[in-house]
Design a protein around this motif. Sequence first.
Motif, mmCIF file in Angstrom:
data_model
loop_
_atom_site.group_PDB
_atom_site.id
_atom_site.type_symbol
_atom_site.label_atom_id
_atom_site.label_comp_id
_atom_site.label_asym_id
_atom_site.label_seq_id
_atom_site.Cartn_x
_atom_site.Cartn_y
_atom_site.Cartn_z
ATOM 1 N N CYS A 35 0.829 -1.202 0.000
ATOM 2 C CA CYS A 35 0.000 0.000 0.000
ATOM 3 C C CYS A 35 0.865 1.255 0.000
ATOM 4 C CB CYS A 35 -0.960 0.016 1.183
ATOM 5 S SG CYS A 35 -2.041 1.467 1.134
ATOM 6 N N LYS A 36 1.955 1.232 0.757
ATOM 7 C CA LYS A 36 2.869 2.379 0.780
ATOM 8 C C LYS A 36 3.456 2.599 -0.617
ATOM 9 C CE LYS A 36 5.837 5.414 2.597
ATOM 10 N NZ LYS A 36 5.886 6.518 1.689
ATOM 11 N N GLY A 98 -7.228 5.477 -8.863
ATOM 12 C CA GLY A 98 -7.410 4.028 -8.970
ATOM 13 C C GLY A 98 -6.364 3.267 -8.176
ATOM 14 N N VAL A 99 -5.122 3.734 -8.226
ATOM 15 C CA VAL A 99 -4.051 3.117 -7.447
ATOM 16 C C VAL A 99 -4.343 3.264 -5.953
ATOM 17 C CG1 VAL A 99 -1.607 3.389 -6.828
ATOM 18 C CG2 VAL A 99 -2.279 3.313 -9.236
ATOM 19 N N GLN A 100 -4.796 4.451 -5.555
ATOM 20 C CA GLN A 100 -5.129 4.664 -4.141
ATOM 21 C C GLN A 100 -6.270 3.752 -3.696
ATOM 22 O OE1 GLN A 100 -5.741 8.885 -4.498
ATOM 23 N NE2 GLN A 100 -3.841 9.354 -3.390
ATOM 24 N N LEU A 101 -7.310 3.638 -4.504
ATOM 25 C CA LEU A 101 -8.430 2.767 -4.142
ATOM 26 C C LEU A 101 -7.994 1.312 -4.043
ATOM 27 C CD1 LEU A 101 -11.321 4.375 -6.187
ATOM 28 C CD2 LEU A 101 -11.053 4.350 -3.703
ATOM 29 N N THR A 102 -7.107 0.904 -4.927
ATOM 30 C CA THR A 102 -6.575 -0.463 -4.855
ATOM 31 C C THR A 102 -5.836 -0.665 -3.540
ATOM 32 O OG1 THR A 102 -6.387 -0.557 -7.262
ATOM 33 C CG2 THR A 102 -5.074 -2.139 -6.004
ATOM 34 N N GLY A 103 -5.025 0.309 -3.161
ATOM 35 C CA GLY A 103 -4.317 0.225 -1.884
ATOM 36 C C GLY A 103 -5.261 0.153 -0.704
ATOM 37 N N ILE A 104 -6.335 0.927 -0.773
ATOM 38 C CA ILE A 104 -7.322 0.914 0.320
ATOM 39 C C ILE A 104 -7.970 -0.466 0.439
ATOM 40 C CG2 ILE A 104 -9.545 1.848 1.091
ATOM 41 C CD1 ILE A 104 -8.586 4.552 -0.207
ATOM 42 N N ALA A 109 -8.567 -5.585 3.201
ATOM 43 C CA ALA A 109 -8.467 -7.048 3.150
ATOM 44 C C ALA A 109 -7.503 -7.570 4.206
ATOM 45 C CB ALA A 109 -8.015 -7.491 1.761
ATOM 46 N N ASP A 110 -6.496 -6.779 4.544
ATOM 47 C CA ASP A 110 -5.532 -7.171 5.578
ATOM 48 C C ASP A 110 -6.026 -6.838 6.982
ATOM 49 O OD1 ASP A 110 -3.790 -8.190 3.731
ATOM 50 O OD2 ASP A 110 -2.438 -6.464 3.734
ATOM 51 N N GLY A 111 -7.221 -6.230 7.068
ATOM 52 C CA GLY A 111 -7.775 -5.884 8.364
ATOM 53 C C GLY A 111 -7.100 -4.684 9.021
ATOM 54 N N GLN A 112 -6.443 -3.855 8.225
ATOM 55 C CA GLN A 112 -5.752 -2.690 8.771
ATOM 56 C C GLN A 112 -6.727 -1.565 9.085
ATOM 57 O OE1 GLN A 112 -2.408 -1.222 6.556
ATOM 58 N NE2 GLN A 112 -1.760 -3.276 5.972
ATOM 59 N N ASP A 113 -6.376 -0.778 10.051
ATOM 60 C CA ASP A 113 -7.113 0.430 10.387
ATOM 61 C C ASP A 113 -6.876 1.429 9.257
ATOM 62 O OD1 ASP A 113 -8.240 2.686 11.507
ATOM 63 O OD2 ASP A 113 -6.764 2.875 13.115
ATOM 64 N N LEU A 114 -7.939 1.997 8.700
ATOM 65 C CA LEU A 114 -7.786 2.934 7.585
ATOM 66 C C LEU A 114 -6.952 4.154 7.954
ATOM 67 C CD1 LEU A 114 -11.216 2.871 5.714
ATOM 68 C CD2 LEU A 114 -9.037 1.873 5.033
ATOM 69 N N ALA A 115 -6.930 4.512 9.218
ATOM 70 C CA ALA A 115 -6.118 5.654 9.643
ATOM 71 C C ALA A 115 -4.627 5.377 9.444
ATOM 72 C CB ALA A 115 -6.393 5.996 11.104
ATOM 73 N N ARG A 116 -4.253 4.115 9.290
ATOM 74 C CA ARG A 116 -2.856 3.733 9.070
ATOM 75 C C ARG A 116 -2.597 3.283 7.632
ATOM 76 N NH1 ARG A 116 0.177 2.667 13.839
ATOM 77 N NH2 ARG A 116 -1.094 2.989 15.695
ATOM 78 N N CYS A 117 -3.591 3.393 6.798
ATOM 79 C CA CYS A 117 -3.481 2.990 5.387
ATOM 80 C C CYS A 117 -2.932 4.174 4.584
ATOM 81 C CB CYS A 117 -4.851 2.577 4.867
ATOM 82 S SG CYS A 117 -4.887 2.186 3.103
ATOM 83 N N PRO A 118 -1.715 4.072 4.047
ATOM 84 C CA PRO A 118 -1.120 5.193 3.331
ATOM 85 C C PRO A 118 -1.977 5.712 2.170
ATOM 86 C CG PRO A 118 0.535 3.514 3.734
ATOM 87 C CD PRO A 118 -0.790 2.936 4.136
#
Length: 158
Positions: A35-36, A98-104, A109-118
């Motif tokens: 994602c980074k 589109g790249v950002q949405l893919t990362g989100i 899917a990894d169960g990450q907190d969105l506040a930590r999703c780059p």
Amino acid sequence: MATDGWQATVADRATEYITERTWKKLFTARRSGLCKALADLAAETLATKKKLHSAVGWLAAWLVKRFGRGRLAVTVARELAENLPLPVDAKFTAVARGVQLTGIVICLADGQDLARCPCFVALALSETKDHLKKILASAVDNWAGLANFPASLRAAAE
């Protein structure tokens, strides 16, 4: 926002533009730092769009100067060329988003907190900045128009 339906919709849209094989690899490959990397790619894509505008402005100024026009004409040509939309602007923006949405989707899917999703952070900051610009533009035009902008994004959802 982070519902299964939203993820499925993004997945369906993404597979219209990238192969299903690539999409599946995103979820079977080791995703550490992916994602980074996608967030950096989106930022570089938007920065390239700005650089392209600067290059077009420089070229326009060079041409006007070459035709023997004065400083003011050169400045006008450069500024117009830098600021007018280019035919590829929408593609650069669409690729970045589109790249950002893919990362989100990967973060979700990894169960990450969105506040930590780059990718989410970059998108949220960008959209918040655009929203602020709209508020300020409305304030310049007509303060009564400020009623169109809720006090917070939470209020907009209510």
